[in-house]
Scaffold this active site. Structure first.
Site, PDB file in Angstrom:
ATOM      1  N   GLU A 165       7.028 -11.212  -9.007  1.00 33.13           N
ATOM      2  CA  GLU A 165       7.257 -12.196  -7.943  1.00 33.13           C
ATOM      3  C   GLU A 165       6.111 -13.194  -7.828  1.00 33.13           C
ATOM      4  OE1 GLU A 165       4.937  -8.959  -5.769  1.00 33.13           O
ATOM      5  OE2 GLU A 165       6.306  -9.064  -7.483  1.00 33.13           O
TER       6      GLU A 165
ATOM      7  N   HIS B 217       3.407  -7.501 -10.816  1.00 32.85           N
ATOM      8  CA  HIS B 217       4.088  -8.260  -9.767  1.00 32.85           C
ATOM      9  C   HIS B 217       4.825  -9.465 -10.362  1.00 32.85           C
ATOM     10  CE1 HIS B 217       2.212  -6.329  -6.218  1.00 32.85           C
ATOM     11  NE2 HIS B 217       1.251  -6.059  -7.081  1.00 32.85           N
TER      12      HIS B 217
ATOM     13  N   ARG C 249      -2.770   6.119  -9.704  1.00 36.16           N
ATOM     14  CA  ARG C 249      -2.863   5.023  -8.728  1.00 36.16           C
ATOM     15  C   ARG C 249      -4.117   4.199  -8.981  1.00 36.16           C
ATOM     16  NH1 ARG C 249      -3.639   6.510  -3.359  1.00 36.16           N
ATOM     17  NH2 ARG C 249      -2.468   4.726  -2.643  1.00 36.16           N
TER      18      ARG C 249
ATOM     19  N   GLU D  20       0.867  -1.173   0.000  1.00 36.09           N
ATOM     20  CA  GLU D  20       0.000   0.000   0.000  1.00 36.09           C
ATOM     21  C   GLU D  20       0.905   1.224   0.000  1.00 36.09           C
ATOM     22  OE1 GLU D  20      -2.602   2.632  -0.291  1.00 36.09           O
ATOM     23  OE2 GLU D  20      -1.424   2.855   1.528  1.00 36.09           O
ATOM     24  N   SER D  21       0.940   1.948  -1.118  1.00 38.13           N
ATOM     25  CA  SER D  21       1.945   3.001  -1.306  1.00 38.13           C
ATOM     26  C   SER D  21       1.849   4.126  -0.280  1.00 38.13           C
ATOM     27  CB  SER D  21       1.887   3.565  -2.725  1.00 38.13           C
ATOM     28  OG  SER D  21       0.667   4.230  -2.967  1.00 38.13           O
TER      29      SER D  21
ATOM     30  N   CYS E 107       4.717  -2.175  -8.602  1.00 43.44           N
ATOM     31  CA  CYS E 107       3.387  -1.739  -8.180  1.00 43.44           C
ATOM     32  C   CYS E 107       3.480  -0.530  -7.237  1.00 43.44           C
ATOM     33  CB  CYS E 107       2.590  -2.896  -7.598  1.00 43.44           C
ATOM     34  SG  CYS E 107       0.800  -2.572  -7.552  1.00 43.44           S
TER      35      CYS E 107
END
Length: 186
Positions: A166, A164, A101, A47-48, A75
């Site tokens: 990952e 993402h 966003r 969560e930025s 992200c």
């Protein structure tokens, strides 16, 4: 190489596993002292707004602005590397981009898409993903688009992506790409 992963929030373990998969050493970064002895840093998704506040509280904003370190932002990491989001929040402001966003909507609109980055095909996972709203200088190179939206950029020693890697089985290819394109050329 020693690859740091900012360990204050987000997909930390998943990034660590990918770094191990390509035979490099992941190092979880929890304090600014941990930034010593790493060759690059990954700022994970999360969560930025929360990450930005924590980064400011723990001194990471100033430390990373002054560090001569290649950085990959995924992200939320992309948001944090940008110059602005249209919302008041702490940012690193290291890349000449502004961000939209949650451009693709809420988490229920998460999706996967096949992307190609300089001949490398990967299945990209998008979760509440941002997009690049504006490119503010000629130094920014677009490296990935999805549905006409800019979802990957590179500027000098910084790379930012909306997806993402990952979370994708072949995501390790992207980490190899980052290390070859940014870290080894730094």
């Amino acid at each position: 190489m020693n690859i740091g992963i900012l360990g204050i929030q987000g997909d930390i373990e998943e990034h660590e596993e990918m770094i191990k998969k390509i035979n490099h050493a992941p190092k979880r970064i929890r304090t600014i002292e941990d930034l010593k002895n790493i060759d690059a840093l990954i700022i994970p998704g999360g969560e930025s707004s929360t990450m930005g506040k924590l980064m400011k509280t723990y001194g990471f904003i100033e430390a990373l602005k002054n560090a001569d370190l290649p950085i990959l932002g995924t992200c939320a990491g992309m948001v944090l590397l940008s110059k602005g989001t249209g919302k008041e929040q702490p940012l690193l402001e290291l890349m000449d981009i502004t961000i939209n966003r949650n451009a693709y909507g809420s988490q229920k609109y998460s999706f996967e898409s096949e992307l190609e980055l300089n001949g490398i095909k990967i299945n990209a996972v998008f979760i509440r993903a941002p997009t690049v709203d504006k490119i503010l200088s000629d130094e920014v190179e677009i490296i990935a688009k999805e549905g006409g939206n800019i979802v990957g950029v590179k500027q000098g020693k910084y790379m930012a992506i909306a997806f993402h890697p990952e979370l994708s089985e072949e995501g390790y290819k992207f980490y190899e790409y980052f290390l070859n394109e940014v870290v080894k050329n730094d």
